[in-house]
Design a protein around this motif. Structure first.
Motif, PDB file in Angstrom:
ATOM      1  N   LEU A 121      -0.120  16.996 -14.274  1.00  0.00           N
ATOM      2  CA  LEU A 121      -0.220  15.964 -15.309  1.00  0.00           C
ATOM      3  C   LEU A 121       1.127  15.326 -15.634  1.00  0.00           C
ATOM      4  N   PRO A 122       2.212  16.094 -15.854  1.00  0.00           N
ATOM      5  CA  PRO A 122       3.497  15.413 -16.088  1.00  0.00           C
ATOM      6  C   PRO A 122       4.004  14.682 -14.847  1.00  0.00           C
ATOM      7  N   TRP A 123       3.718  15.215 -13.673  1.00  0.00           N
ATOM      8  CA  TRP A 123       4.105  14.522 -12.437  1.00  0.00           C
ATOM      9  C   TRP A 123       3.457  13.134 -12.394  1.00  0.00           C
ATOM     10  N   LEU A 124       2.155  13.070 -12.659  1.00  0.00           N
ATOM     11  CA  LEU A 124       1.454  11.792 -12.649  1.00  0.00           C
ATOM     12  C   LEU A 124       1.949  10.875 -13.767  1.00  0.00           C
TER      13      LEU A 124
ATOM     14  N   LEU B  41       0.815  -1.214   0.000  1.00  0.00           N
ATOM     15  CA  LEU B  41       0.000   0.000   0.000  1.00  0.00           C
ATOM     16  C   LEU B  41       0.852   1.268   0.000  1.00  0.00           C
ATOM     17  N   ASP B  42       2.120   1.160   0.396  1.00  0.00           N
ATOM     18  CA  ASP B  42       2.981   2.344   0.430  1.00  0.00           C
ATOM     19  C   ASP B  42       3.566   2.703  -0.932  1.00  0.00           C
ATOM     20  N   ARG B  43       3.477   1.807  -1.907  1.00  0.00           N
ATOM     21  CA  ARG B  43       4.169   2.032  -3.172  1.00  0.00           C
ATOM     22  C   ARG B  43       3.661   3.225  -3.968  1.00  0.00           C
ATOM     23  N   PRO B  44       2.343   3.521  -4.005  1.00  0.00           N
ATOM     24  CA  PRO B  44       1.926   4.726  -4.751  1.00  0.00           C
ATOM     25  C   PRO B  44       2.628   5.999  -4.301  1.00  0.00           C
ATOM     26  N   TRP B  45       2.935   6.115  -3.022  1.00  0.00           N
ATOM     27  CA  TRP B  45       3.642   7.302  -2.537  1.00  0.00           C
ATOM     28  C   TRP B  45       5.069   7.333  -3.088  1.00  0.00           C
ATOM     29  N   HIS B  46       5.695   6.174  -3.212  1.00  0.00           N
ATOM     30  CA  HIS B  46       7.034   6.108  -3.809  1.00  0.00           C
ATOM     31  C   HIS B  46       6.977   6.483  -5.290  1.00  0.00           C
ATOM     32  N   TRP B  47       5.913   6.061  -5.990  1.00  0.00           N
ATOM     33  CA  TRP B  47       5.785   6.415  -7.405  1.00  0.00           C
ATOM     34  C   TRP B  47       5.671   7.926  -7.566  1.00  0.00           C
ATOM     35  N   LEU B  48       4.907   8.556  -6.682  1.00  0.00           N
ATOM     36  CA  LEU B  48       4.775  10.011  -6.754  1.00  0.00           C
ATOM     37  C   LEU B  48       6.126  10.700  -6.502  1.00  0.00           C
ATOM     38  N   LYS B  49       6.865  10.194  -5.528  1.00  0.00           N
ATOM     39  CA  LYS B  49       8.171  10.788  -5.228  1.00  0.00           C
ATOM     40  C   LYS B  49       9.125  10.634  -6.413  1.00  0.00           C
ATOM     41  N   ALA B  50       9.169   9.434  -6.996  1.00  0.00           N
ATOM     42  CA  ALA B  50      10.059   9.200  -8.135  1.00  0.00           C
ATOM     43  C   ALA B  50       9.626  10.027  -9.345  1.00  0.00           C
TER      44      ALA B  50
ATOM     45  N   VAL C  86      -7.312   6.699  -6.743  1.00  0.00           N
ATOM     46  CA  VAL C  86      -7.832   7.825  -5.955  1.00  0.00           C
ATOM     47  C   VAL C  86      -6.858   8.997  -5.985  1.00  0.00           C
ATOM     48  N   LEU C  87      -5.560   8.720  -5.842  1.00  0.00           N
ATOM     49  CA  LEU C  87      -4.560   9.790  -5.884  1.00  0.00           C
ATOM     50  C   LEU C  87      -4.575  10.510  -7.239  1.00  0.00           C
ATOM     51  N   ILE C  88      -4.725   9.747  -8.317  1.00  0.00           N
ATOM     52  CA  ILE C  88      -4.797  10.351  -9.649  1.00  0.00           C
ATOM     53  C   ILE C  88      -6.012  11.271  -9.745  1.00  0.00           C
ATOM     54  N   LEU C  89      -7.165  10.800  -9.261  1.00  0.00           N
ATOM     55  CA  LEU C  89      -8.384  11.608  -9.328  1.00  0.00           C
ATOM     56  C   LEU C  89      -8.263  12.870  -8.476  1.00  0.00           C
ATOM     57  N   VAL C  90      -7.741  12.726  -7.263  1.00  0.00           N
ATOM     58  CA  VAL C  90      -7.641  13.881  -6.358  1.00  0.00           C
ATOM     59  C   VAL C  90      -6.679  14.920  -6.919  1.00  0.00           C
ATOM     60  N   LEU C  91      -5.514  14.482  -7.371  1.00  0.00           N
ATOM     61  CA  LEU C  91      -4.533  15.438  -7.891  1.00  0.00           C
ATOM     62  C   LEU C  91      -5.043  16.110  -9.172  1.00  0.00           C
ATOM     63  N   THR C  92      -5.713  15.346 -10.020  1.00  0.00           N
ATOM     64  CA  THR C  92      -6.274  15.938 -11.237  1.00  0.00           C
ATOM     65  C   THR C  92      -7.357  16.946 -10.896  1.00  0.00           C
TER      66      THR C  92
END
Length: 266
Positions: A238-241, A20-29, A217-223
């Motif tokens: 958008l480029p971040w995602l 469950l922690d991996r999406p946060w790592h994807w955002l950081k990378a 959910v993170l994609i929807l919220v950030l968008t």
């Protein structure tokens, strides 16, 4: 006539379960990719925001069309980010991550990417038409602006319209997300068929349903944040995602040379 050369059947793409922690790592990378190679990403984001601005100007008195079209844009967004996946891949390999790398990802010889893009465009168009037909047919009054949408769709007393609109959107968005979360970067990165890419994407979702639900959910919220800032936030979001989505693919798909993981001893 000589017989066609034998080609062994393709090995299915192996996928890995993630926590469950991996999406946060994807955002950081993804953020690091954007910081170190800003030009391709910010140009993609600026063009997307410009498109949104043109859409708002064109359909300012037809909010039902804006709502459906922006939702359709979200369906198409993974394909539009193809060039940024190539930028992240170049950085990963220690190569220059230039705008040219992003543009060359749109090689017209990549027929599989074009084919998958057409499928996504068909899904997006279907949602735009369905959304427009639903709201214009059943809204108790014309919906010409955001407040009309809130008043006559979202807050309409004894109305099922908003719930139906959300349900239909979810029915479309869930399978599209499950089909594309891995498929587009996979089609860019490896010699696989559209069918194998989509099946791998579904297997990844089934292997890590909670982590990928959080990712959606993170994609929807950030968008939504990007849209709420008069679209200016989309220039960065958008480029971040997009870069983060490349790292999601690298996390979820086992390297092509990896054998299938051995069965654990009982």
């Amino acid at each position: 006539m000589s017989a066609a050369p034998f080609r062994p059947p393709a090995t299915p793409v192996q996928v890995r379960a993630v926590g469950l922690d991996r999406p946060w790592h994807w955002l950081k990378a993804g953020l690091l990719d954007l910081i170190h190679a800003p030009l391709p990403g910010l140009l993609h984001g600026a063009l997307a925001a410009l498109f949104g601005g043109v859409l708002l100007w064109w359909a300012h008195d037809r909010f039902w069309l804006i709502a459906g079209t922006f939702s359709g844009f979200l369906v198409m967004a993974p394909l539009l980010a193809t060039g940024l996946y190539a930028v992240s891949r170049a950085r990963e390999r220690g190569r220059p991550a230039s705008l040219g790398i992003a543009l060359r990802a749109w090689n017209p010889r990549r027929a599989r990417l074009v084919g998958f893009g057409l499928l996504l465009a068909l899904a997006g168009t279907g949602w735009v038409l369905t959304s427009a037909a639903l709201i214009t047919s059943f809204a108790p009054a014309p919906v010409r602006g955001p407040m009309d949408f809130v008043r006559h769709v979202l807050l309409a007393p004894s109305s099922w319209l908003f719930e139906a609109w959300l349900l239909l959107g979810g029915v479309l968005a869930a399978p599209v997300f499950a089909s594309s979360v891995l498929a587009i970067p996979l089609l860019l990165d490896r010699d696989v068929t559209i069918r194998d890419a989509v099946l791998a994407s579904w297997r990844a979702v089934l292997e890590s349903p909670v982590a990928l639900a959080l990712w959606a959910v993170l994609i929807l919220v950030l968008t939504a944040i990007g849209m709420a800032t008069a679209l200016t936030g989309l220039v960065v979001i958008l480029p971040w995602l997009a870069h983060a989505s490349w790292h999601a693919y690298r996390d979820l798909a086992a390297p092509a040379a990896d054998p299938a993981p051995p069965a654990s001893a009982s």
